[in-house]
Design an enzyme around this catalytic site. Structure first.
Site, PDB file in Angstrom:
ATOM      1  N   LYS A 247       0.893  -1.246   0.127  1.00 57.67           N
ATOM      2  CA  LYS A 247       0.035  -0.019   0.006  1.00 57.67           C
ATOM      3  C   LYS A 247       1.102   1.059   0.016  1.00 57.67           C
ATOM      4  CE  LYS A 247      -2.146   3.024   1.937  1.00 57.67           C
ATOM      5  NZ  LYS A 247      -1.796   4.607   1.520  1.00 57.67           N
TER       6      LYS A 247
ATOM      7  N   GLU B 234       9.289   1.061  10.761  1.00 60.03           N
ATOM      8  CA  GLU B 234      10.292   1.989  10.570  1.00 60.03           C
ATOM      9  C   GLU B 234       9.489   3.374  10.848  1.00 60.03           C
ATOM     10  OE1 GLU B 234      13.342   1.427   9.827  1.00 60.03           O
ATOM     11  OE2 GLU B 234      13.421  -0.511   8.682  1.00 60.03           O
TER      12      GLU B 234
ATOM     13  N   CYS C 181      13.147  10.323   7.414  1.00 64.60           N
ATOM     14  CA  CYS C 181      13.137   9.902   8.687  1.00 64.60           C
ATOM     15  C   CYS C 181      14.520  10.081   9.432  1.00 64.60           C
ATOM     16  CB  CYS C 181      12.680   8.424   8.822  1.00 64.60           C
ATOM     17  SG  CYS C 181      13.712   7.334   7.679  1.00 64.60           S
TER      18      CYS C 181
ATOM     19  N   GLU D   5       9.367  15.474  15.658  1.00 63.66           N
ATOM     20  CA  GLU D   5       9.839  15.443  14.416  1.00 63.66           C
ATOM     21  C   GLU D   5       9.164  16.561  13.600  1.00 63.66           C
ATOM     22  OE1 GLU D   5       8.830  11.911  12.152  1.00 63.66           O
ATOM     23  OE2 GLU D   5      10.936  11.708  11.391  1.00 63.66           O
TER      24      GLU D   5
HETATM   25  P1  NAD Z   1       1.664   8.176   7.981  1.00 62.69           P
HETATM   26  O1  NAD Z   1       1.889   7.201   9.063  1.00 62.69           O
HETATM   27  O2  NAD Z   1       0.621   9.064   8.039  1.00 62.69           O
HETATM   28  O3  NAD Z   1       1.558   7.216   6.687  1.00 62.69           O
HETATM   29  C1  NAD Z   1       2.188   6.110   6.347  1.00 62.69           C
HETATM   30  C2  NAD Z   1       1.449   5.356   5.445  1.00 62.69           C
HETATM   31  O4  NAD Z   1       0.584   4.645   6.571  1.00 62.69           O
HETATM   32  C3  NAD Z   1       0.701   5.767   4.347  1.00 62.69           C
HETATM   33  O5  NAD Z   1       0.888   4.689   3.247  1.00 62.69           O
HETATM   34  C4  NAD Z   1      -0.460   5.703   4.985  1.00 62.69           C
HETATM   35  O6  NAD Z   1      -1.489   5.946   3.992  1.00 62.69           O
HETATM   36  C5  NAD Z   1      -0.660   4.797   5.777  1.00 62.69           C
HETATM   37  N1  NAD Z   1      -1.750   4.774   6.991  1.00 62.69           N
HETATM   38  C6  NAD Z   1      -2.346   5.862   7.495  1.00 62.69           C
HETATM   39  N2  NAD Z   1      -3.140   5.455   8.363  1.00 62.69           N
HETATM   40  C7  NAD Z   1      -3.265   4.227   8.477  1.00 62.69           C
HETATM   41  C8  NAD Z   1      -3.974   3.230   9.002  1.00 62.69           C
HETATM   42  N3  NAD Z   1      -4.810   3.610  10.127  1.00 62.69           N
HETATM   43  N4  NAD Z   1      -3.873   1.912   8.901  1.00 62.69           N
HETATM   44  C9  NAD Z   1      -2.931   1.542   7.915  1.00 62.69           C
HETATM   45  N5  NAD Z   1      -2.202   2.555   6.992  1.00 62.69           N
HETATM   46  C10 NAD Z   1      -2.167   3.587   7.164  1.00 62.69           C
HETATM   47  O7  NAD Z   1       2.970   8.782   7.871  1.00 62.69           O
HETATM   48  P2  NAD Z   1       3.339  10.088   6.869  1.00 62.69           P
HETATM   49  O8  NAD Z   1       2.808  11.298   7.632  1.00 62.69           O
HETATM   50  O9  NAD Z   1       2.821   9.737   5.441  1.00 62.69           O
HETATM   51  O10 NAD Z   1       4.737   9.763   6.751  1.00 62.69           O
HETATM   52  C11 NAD Z   1       5.710  10.680   7.501  1.00 62.69           C
HETATM   53  C12 NAD Z   1       6.228   9.692   8.489  1.00 62.69           C
HETATM   54  O11 NAD Z   1       7.019   8.527   8.298  1.00 62.69           O
HETATM   55  C13 NAD Z   1       7.452  10.679   9.681  1.00 62.69           C
HETATM   56  O12 NAD Z   1       7.034  10.435  10.778  1.00 62.69           O
HETATM   57  C14 NAD Z   1       8.586   9.850   8.974  1.00 62.69           C
HETATM   58  O13 NAD Z   1       9.685   9.808  10.111  1.00 62.69           O
HETATM   59  C15 NAD Z   1       8.089   8.550   8.762  1.00 62.69           C
HETATM   60  N6  NAD Z   1       9.497   7.889   8.149  1.00 62.69           N
HETATM   61  C16 NAD Z   1       9.971   6.792   8.579  1.00 62.69           C
HETATM   62  C17 NAD Z   1      10.990   6.312   7.831  1.00 62.69           C
HETATM   63  C18 NAD Z   1      11.722   4.973   8.602  1.00 62.69           C
HETATM   64  O14 NAD Z   1      12.342   4.138   7.670  1.00 62.69           O
HETATM   65  N7  NAD Z   1      12.192   4.906   9.722  1.00 62.69           N
HETATM   66  C19 NAD Z   1      10.956   6.362   6.410  1.00 62.69           C
HETATM   67  C20 NAD Z   1      10.216   7.276   5.824  1.00 62.69           C
HETATM   68  C21 NAD Z   1       9.161   8.042   6.723  1.00 62.69           C
END
Ligand code: NAD
Length: 474
Positions: free
Chosen positions: A170, A245, A279, A377
């Site tokens: 997804k 992650e 991240c 963050e």
């Molecule tokens: P998010 O958690 O809102 O979304 C990430 C993913 O989760 C998306 O595909 C989203 O559609 C999905 N999602 C959202 N709600 C969901 C639910 N209830 N059930 C299942 N899936 C769901 O994060 P974001 O705001 O899109 O991304 C930014 C965040 O990601 C930051 O906090 C960043 O640090 C983190 N990040 C971490 C890494 C890592 O490798 N550690 C890498 C990239 C981003």
């Protein structure tokens, strides 16, 4: 303009509803995206399960060949993939080109690694023959973020597929197009239809349906700590393992004996890359009092001369991924945690930038280490900077957030480098460098609220398999 559909069992699958894929540089639509949900997820998991049984029975050599062919197709289409990635995310084109290259490298790395991934034999005396097998879970689910769509897709899918699983991905709502393009290339490379599937849609619908599906045997997630926690709950309900992650608040520690030019360049790059939406962004700077003026000056100069514009113009800094993210970053400027704003702090000026989700490179010095800017963050081009006098103080500051993803130590004293590598609470520690160019080969993951489990490197092969111990009485 075209509609991006889910890609399931080698076919485009349209959903009843769509949403707009918004270009963060202009606010205009780049096209529609199918809004998949429980039905599409079920179709993907069912076709994944059907294809996986045969796939898991192929030789590692065969899977290696197919992954290598897939990597070659990614290289062939690298420019087009980079264009899609740059448009969806807003990142400068050359950074998106790097993402195409790294996506192909993940496929090649796991193609090579699977050829030499062995179980163990366990000595139990002459009457018993005991050994371990590493077996795939079956169908695995990956829910990924929007900041490095191609890299996140390929690091998870390459390891999963190499070890004999089928994947259902997804992608993030904002950045679906390269995931679908990569899955299409997998089929062209001879990976059976159904082994790599993508369900487009929102997190609350497609994401939640994937994490709740009883046919998914392992979940990997990249995204925020809040959603990661939801996913871990959903996985716990069904007792399936997860790799999470999550976010970070990584610190760069600069000692008085450091090469300040090299350190300042890494500090700037570490937070401007992908507009700070990484991240592992180096979003905290912890600098020794004796060199703070010189180092901060170097960073301020670089921030002042940063060029800003749409990803297609390939300047230093593109827009944030969305207007929502821009407002979030801006919100942090209401409370500077007692720090002094040295540069930035607002949207950049200029008529041509006004419709985009831009934010200026920002450095705030002298922040309260417990303040929001030092603890949370931001996910934008913003550094929270602090001063230290003693080594212990630097370590305590670095370890003072709930996160623990990366840390870097800049010093001429290698003993100190190793000492701090041990003392710092982080999944990766760099000495006199930052990030090692992405590090396909380097196990990656967090401590604390940055998550658990590891992807990248050989450790991902362990993550996507389970051990079976076999004992034979001779
Ligand atoms: P998010 O958690 O809102 O979304 C990430 C993913 O989760 C998306 O595909 C989203 O559609 C999905 N999602 C959202 N709600 C969901 C639910 N209830 N059930 C299942 N899936 C769901 O994060 P974001 O705001 O899109 O991304 C930014 C965040 O990601 C930051 O906090 C960043 O640090 C983190 N990040 C971490 C890494 C890592 O490798 N550690 C890498 C990239 C981003």
């Amino acid at each position: 303009m075209t509609t991006t559909h889910s890609f399931i069992a080698g076919q485009d699958v349209a959903s009843a509803d769509t949403y707009d894929n918004i270009d963060p540089a202009t606010g205009q639509s780049l096209g529609a995206v199918s809004r998949g949900g429980a039905a599409e997820v079920d179709q993907a998991v069912t076709s994944g399960a059907a294809a996986q049984r045969e796939w898991a029975r192929t030789t590692p050599e065969h899977r290696s060949d197919r992954l290598t062919a897939w990597a070659a197709l990614v290289d062939r289409d690298a420019e087009e993939l980079a264009r899609l990635e740059s448009e969806d995310t807003g990142k400068p084109l050359s950074q998106a080109r790097t993402d195409s290259t790294v996506a192909a490298r993940y496929l090649r790395f796991y193609a090579h690694a699977i050829d030499s991934y062995y179980g163990l034999t366990i000595p139990k005396g002459p009457d018993l023959h005991a050994y371990t097998l590493r077996e795939p879970f079956g169908v695995v689910g990956s829910v990924i973020a929007w900041n490095y769509p191609m890299q996140l897709f390929s690091r998870s899918v390459a390891a999963a597929v190499a070890t004999g699983n089928a994947s259902v991905v997804k992608p993030a709502d904002e950045t679906p197009r390269t995931a679908v393009a990569l899955a299409r290339l997998a089929v062209e490379a001879g990976i059976p239809a159904g082994i790599v599937n993508v369900v487009t849609g929102t997190g609350a619908e497609a994401g939640a349906a994937l994490t709740a599906h009883p046919g998914v045997g392992h979940l990997s997630f990249v995204g925020s700590t809040e959603v990661g926690s939801l996913i871990a709950h959903a996985a716990a309900e069904r007792v399936v393992p997860t790799v999470l992650e999550l976010g970070g608040k990584s610190a760069q520690l600069v000692f008085a004996d450091a090469d300040l030019t090299a350190a300042s360049e890494a500090v700037v790059r570490g937070v401007l890359q992908n507009a700070g939406q990484t991240c592992s962004a180096g979003s905290r700077l912890i600098v020794h009092r004796d060199v703070q003026d010189e180092l901060l000056d170097l960073v301020v100069q670089r921030f002042r001369t940063t060029t800003i514009g749409p990803g297609s113009e390939d300047l230093d800094l593109g827009p944030l991924v969305s207007a929502k993210q821009q407002q979030r970053v801006e919100g942090f400027m209401d409370d500077l945690a007692g720090g002094e704003l040295l540069v930035g702090g607002s949207r950049p000026e200029g008529e041509h930038l006004s419709a985009g989700a831009y934010f200026s490179p920002t450095l705030v010095h002298g922040v309260d280490p417990q303040g929001r800017l030092a603890q949370e963050e931001v996910f934008g081009p913003v550094i929270a900077s602090m001063t230290f006098d003693e080594e212990d103080e630097a370590v305590a500051l670095a370890n003072s957030t709930a996160y623990g993803l990366l840390a870097a130590v800049w010093t001429d004293n290698l003993s100190r480098g190793h000492r701090l590598a041990s003392a710092l609470r982080a999944g990766q520690v760099f000495v006199n460098n930052y990030g090692a160019g992405g590090g396909v080969e380097l196990p990656f993951g967090g401590w604390g609220k940055s998550g658990y489990g590891r992807e990248k490197g050989y450790e991902a092969l362990d993550a996507f398999t389970q051990t079976k111990t076999v004992v034979v009485k001779l």
